[in-house]
Write a protein that holds these residues in place. Structure first.
Motif, PDB file in Angstrom:
ATOM      1  N   PHE A 139      10.395  11.834 -27.591  1.00 44.95           N
ATOM      2  CA  PHE A 139      10.293  11.605 -26.150  1.00 44.95           C
ATOM      3  C   PHE A 139      11.008  10.285 -25.861  1.00 44.95           C
ATOM      4  CE2 PHE A 139       6.928  14.668 -24.618  1.00 44.95           C
ATOM      5  CZ  PHE A 139       6.776  15.338 -25.815  1.00 44.95           C
ATOM      6  N   MET A 140      12.342  10.361 -25.916  1.00 48.58           N
ATOM      7  CA  MET A 140      13.164   9.158 -25.754  1.00 48.58           C
ATOM      8  C   MET A 140      14.293   9.394 -24.769  1.00 48.58           C
ATOM      9  SD  MET A 140      13.583   7.678 -29.606  1.00 48.58           S
ATOM     10  CE  MET A 140      12.178   7.367 -30.663  1.00 48.58           C
ATOM     11  N   GLY A 141      14.157  10.420 -23.959  1.00 52.54           N
ATOM     12  CA  GLY A 141      15.174  10.683 -22.949  1.00 52.54           C
ATOM     13  C   GLY A 141      14.897   9.856 -21.704  1.00 52.54           C
ATOM     14  N   ILE A 180      18.754  -1.046 -32.489  1.00 57.19           N
ATOM     15  CA  ILE A 180      19.672  -0.197 -31.718  1.00 57.19           C
ATOM     16  C   ILE A 180      20.710  -1.096 -31.061  1.00 57.19           C
ATOM     17  CG2 ILE A 180      19.832   1.636 -29.999  1.00 57.19           C
ATOM     18  CD1 ILE A 180      16.746   1.786 -30.010  1.00 57.19           C
ATOM     19  N   PRO A 181      21.920  -1.159 -31.628  1.00 57.54           N
ATOM     20  CA  PRO A 181      22.965  -1.936 -30.938  1.00 57.54           C
ATOM     21  C   PRO A 181      23.170  -1.350 -29.542  1.00 57.54           C
ATOM     22  CG  PRO A 181      23.659  -1.277 -33.142  1.00 57.54           C
ATOM     23  CD  PRO A 181      22.404  -0.524 -32.856  1.00 57.54           C
ATOM     24  N   LEU A 182      23.259  -2.211 -28.554  1.00 55.49           N
ATOM     25  CA  LEU A 182      23.390  -1.753 -27.169  1.00 55.49           C
ATOM     26  C   LEU A 182      24.497  -0.710 -27.026  1.00 55.49           C
ATOM     27  CD1 LEU A 182      22.718  -2.196 -24.055  1.00 55.49           C
ATOM     28  CD2 LEU A 182      24.773  -3.617 -24.046  1.00 55.49           C
ATOM     29  N   ASN A 183      24.206   0.334 -26.308  1.00 51.44           N
ATOM     30  CA  ASN A 183      25.258   1.245 -25.868  1.00 51.44           C
ATOM     31  C   ASN A 183      25.686   0.783 -24.493  1.00 51.44           C
ATOM     32  OD1 ASN A 183      25.370   3.228 -28.036  1.00 51.44           O
ATOM     33  ND2 ASN A 183      23.264   3.664 -27.450  1.00 51.44           N
ATOM     34  N   PRO A 184      26.846   0.161 -24.425  1.00 54.99           N
ATOM     35  CA  PRO A 184      27.257  -0.429 -23.148  1.00 54.99           C
ATOM     36  C   PRO A 184      27.598   0.650 -22.131  1.00 54.99           C
ATOM     37  CG  PRO A 184      28.761  -1.034 -24.939  1.00 54.99           C
ATOM     38  CD  PRO A 184      27.878   0.041 -25.451  1.00 54.99           C
ATOM     39  N   ALA A 197      24.090   8.789 -25.810  1.00 54.90           N
ATOM     40  CA  ALA A 197      23.419   7.856 -26.707  1.00 54.90           C
ATOM     41  C   ALA A 197      22.224   7.210 -26.009  1.00 54.90           C
ATOM     42  CB  ALA A 197      24.413   6.793 -27.165  1.00 54.90           C
ATOM     43  N   CYS A 198      21.400   6.538 -26.812  1.00 44.99           N
ATOM     44  CA  CYS A 198      20.190   5.886 -26.294  1.00 44.99           C
ATOM     45  C   CYS A 198      20.474   5.118 -25.010  1.00 44.99           C
ATOM     46  CB  CYS A 198      19.659   4.870 -27.297  1.00 44.99           C
ATOM     47  SG  CYS A 198      18.960   5.616 -28.733  1.00 44.99           S
ATOM     48  N   GLY A 199      19.685   5.372 -24.009  1.00 46.96           N
ATOM     49  CA  GLY A 199      19.787   4.592 -22.785  1.00 46.96           C
ATOM     50  C   GLY A 199      20.966   4.943 -21.913  1.00 46.96           C
TER      51      GLY A 199
HETATM   52  N1  SAH Z   1      10.790   4.619 -21.769  1.00 48.28           N
HETATM   53  C1  SAH Z   1      10.691   4.817 -23.172  1.00 48.28           C
HETATM   54  C2  SAH Z   1      11.549   5.938 -23.731  1.00 48.28           C
HETATM   55  C3  SAH Z   1      12.946   6.140 -23.194  1.00 48.28           C
HETATM   56  S1  SAH Z   1      14.217   4.987 -23.671  1.00 48.28           S
HETATM   57  C4  SAH Z   1      10.949   3.517 -23.894  1.00 48.28           C
HETATM   58  O1  SAH Z   1      11.227   2.514 -23.246  1.00 48.28           O
HETATM   59  O2  SAH Z   1      10.804   3.470 -25.104  1.00 48.28           O
HETATM   60  C5  SAH Z   1      14.511   5.232 -25.393  1.00 48.28           C
HETATM   61  C6  SAH Z   1      15.060   3.988 -26.082  1.00 48.28           C
HETATM   62  O3  SAH Z   1      16.409   3.702 -25.670  1.00 48.28           O
HETATM   63  C7  SAH Z   1      14.254   2.739 -25.750  1.00 48.28           C
HETATM   64  O4  SAH Z   1      14.012   1.983 -26.895  1.00 48.28           O
HETATM   65  C8  SAH Z   1      15.196   2.014 -24.815  1.00 48.28           C
HETATM   66  O5  SAH Z   1      14.932   0.652 -24.727  1.00 48.28           O
HETATM   67  C9  SAH Z   1      16.529   2.323 -25.425  1.00 48.28           C
HETATM   68  N2  SAH Z   1      17.676   2.005 -24.562  1.00 48.28           N
HETATM   69  C10 SAH Z   1      17.710   1.964 -23.206  1.00 48.28           C
HETATM   70  N3  SAH Z   1      18.927   1.632 -22.763  1.00 48.28           N
HETATM   71  C11 SAH Z   1      19.712   1.444 -23.855  1.00 48.28           C
HETATM   72  C12 SAH Z   1      21.083   1.097 -24.050  1.00 48.28           C
HETATM   73  N4  SAH Z   1      21.910   0.905 -23.014  1.00 48.28           N
HETATM   74  N5  SAH Z   1      21.525   0.994 -25.313  1.00 48.28           N
HETATM   75  C13 SAH Z   1      20.718   1.225 -26.368  1.00 48.28           C
HETATM   76  N6  SAH Z   1      19.415   1.577 -26.244  1.00 48.28           N
HETATM   77  C14 SAH Z   1      18.917   1.681 -24.998  1.00 48.28           C
END
Ligand code: SAH
Length: 357
Positions: free
Chosen positions: A157-159, A289-293, A334-336
């Motif tokens: 549950f990370m969407g 998790i390196p930022l996904n810009p 990707a994440c976020g």
């Molecule tokens: N709201 C929940 C789940 C959704 S976000 C939470 O905060 O955990 C899933 C993951 O992606 C979280 O750890 C979040 O901080 C991360 N994330 C959000 N934006 C991102 C980005 N731009 N780059 C990398 N990770 C990011």
């Protein structure tokens, strides 16, 4: 009488609904098998139910499957699905192959209210919660499209959205996913990721079906964290750590702390040392998790050297750490990076609505 949406029900709820119709409760297990394991959504196809019952069920219940509006496939095999909900809104769900298992990443809300400074979904604001059927529906759609219904898979549950800000629907979805007669995803293969809503973590700790917990920490001090994660003002780091400490260790498996690395913000050696001290006596693993810009996100991804050094500092202090490989970057999966296209229009629409006399 209006029809009941069957996919909104846990098996226990379906059993109660069947009993109320004068049908046997064990039929709920059969129906779960058809819907989840076999993807049969018409009662006529449920051939182990008596014909008269099938007709009665079709009268009383409907089984909806959300359509896929768009499907993007990344070079690395990651796939992003844009799914249309009943009210025309959309959510994104991601399939991540072989990590080493097949993983579905699902959304729990349309948009999000948490406002994390580096997250694209945050820019949408919260439009609404998803229902249990809409959360599980993403897994039904992806498992069907990828022919993985009978396979073993993980669900994270990370969407889009904050699962513990939509607690009841999230937990109902976990129950439906874990049900033996349905997908039968072992609770340890389900991970709920939270920004750190402490009362939600405490409620989760008392559930009989317990998913794994991931906590988005992102900074070792309250001052740093509050600047990135506004909800830290309500639930500071010490309270989150305390809630994690009380989380039942036998059933939970290891808790994961997620830490998005932002260049020059939270990636210094001192940050790593403070983080290590913070988690020292907790049985956790740290996921870097390196930022996904993305356009409009005012941060940068640190250099690989900086990322490695951060990880090494943690590892040297006995912290289990891994760097999350970024998947699906070319399709913004990707994440976020999940935020629905056309979101600008809906934001404009909200503004227009707010200005109405
Ligand atoms: N709201 C929940 C789940 C959704 S976000 C939470 O905060 O955990 C899933 C993951 O992606 C979280 O750890 C979040 O901080 C991360 N994330 C959000 N934006 C991102 C980005 N731009 N780059 C990398 N990770 C990011």
């Amino acid at each position: 009488m209006p029809q009941v949406e069957l996919t909104e029900l846990t098996r226990a709820e379906l059993e109660a609904a069947l009993l109320a119709e004068g049908l046997e409760r064990y039929r709920a297990g059969q129906i779960f098998q058809w819907v989840y394991r076999r993807g049969i959504t018409g009662f006529a196809g449920m051939t182990d139910l008596p014909a008269a019952q099938r007709a009665a069920l079709a009268d009383r219940f409907r089984i909806s499957t959300p359509p896929v509006a768009r499907r993007d496939i990344s070079e690395d095999g990651t796939e992003k699905f844009l799914i249309t909900l009943q009210d025309g809104r959309h959510v994104e769900s991601v399939f991540i192959p072989r990590t080493p298992h097949q993983t579905f990443c699902v959304s729990t809300q349309v948009g999000c209210a948490m406002g994390c400074a580096f997250c694209l979904t945050a820019t949408m604001g919260l439009l609404r919660n998803l229902t249990p059927g809409e959360i599980v529906g993403q897994v039904r759609v992806l498992a069907g499209a990828l022919d993985l219904r009978a396979a073993r898979f993980n669900v994270v549950f990370m969407g889009m959205g904050e699962p513990l800000h939509n607690y009841d629907a999230t937990m109902a979805a976990v129950r439906i996913l874990a049900d033996d007669h349905g997908f039968a995803v072992h609770p340890r293969r389900i991970t709920v990721s939270t920004v750190g809503i402490v009362p939600g973590i405490e409620r989760l700790a008392a559930e009989d079906v317990m998913p794994r917990l991931a906590v988005s920490l992102h900074a070792p001090t309250d001052e740093q964290r509050a600047a990135l994660v506004p909800v830290n003002r309500k639930y500071p780091i010490a309270d989150i750590i305390e809630a994690c400490r009380r989380f039942p260790p036998a059933r939970r498996g290891r808790i994961t702390f997620e830490y998005v690395l932002l260049a020059g913000v939270n990636d210094a050696p001192d940050d790593a040392r403070r983080l290590a001290a913070l988690v020292q006596d907790l049985h956790v693993k740290v996921n870097l998790i390196p930022l996904n810009p993305a356009a409009g996100i005012p941060f940068e991804r640190p250099s690989d050297e900086r990322i490695d050094a951060f990880g090494r500092t943690l590892a040297e202090r006995g912290v289990t750490v891994m760097v999350r490989k970024s998947r699906g970057r070319d399709i913004r999966a990707a994440c976020g990076q999940l935020a629905v296209e056309g979101m600008k229009r809906s934001a404009a629409q909200r503004l227009a609505d707010a200005l109405k006399p």
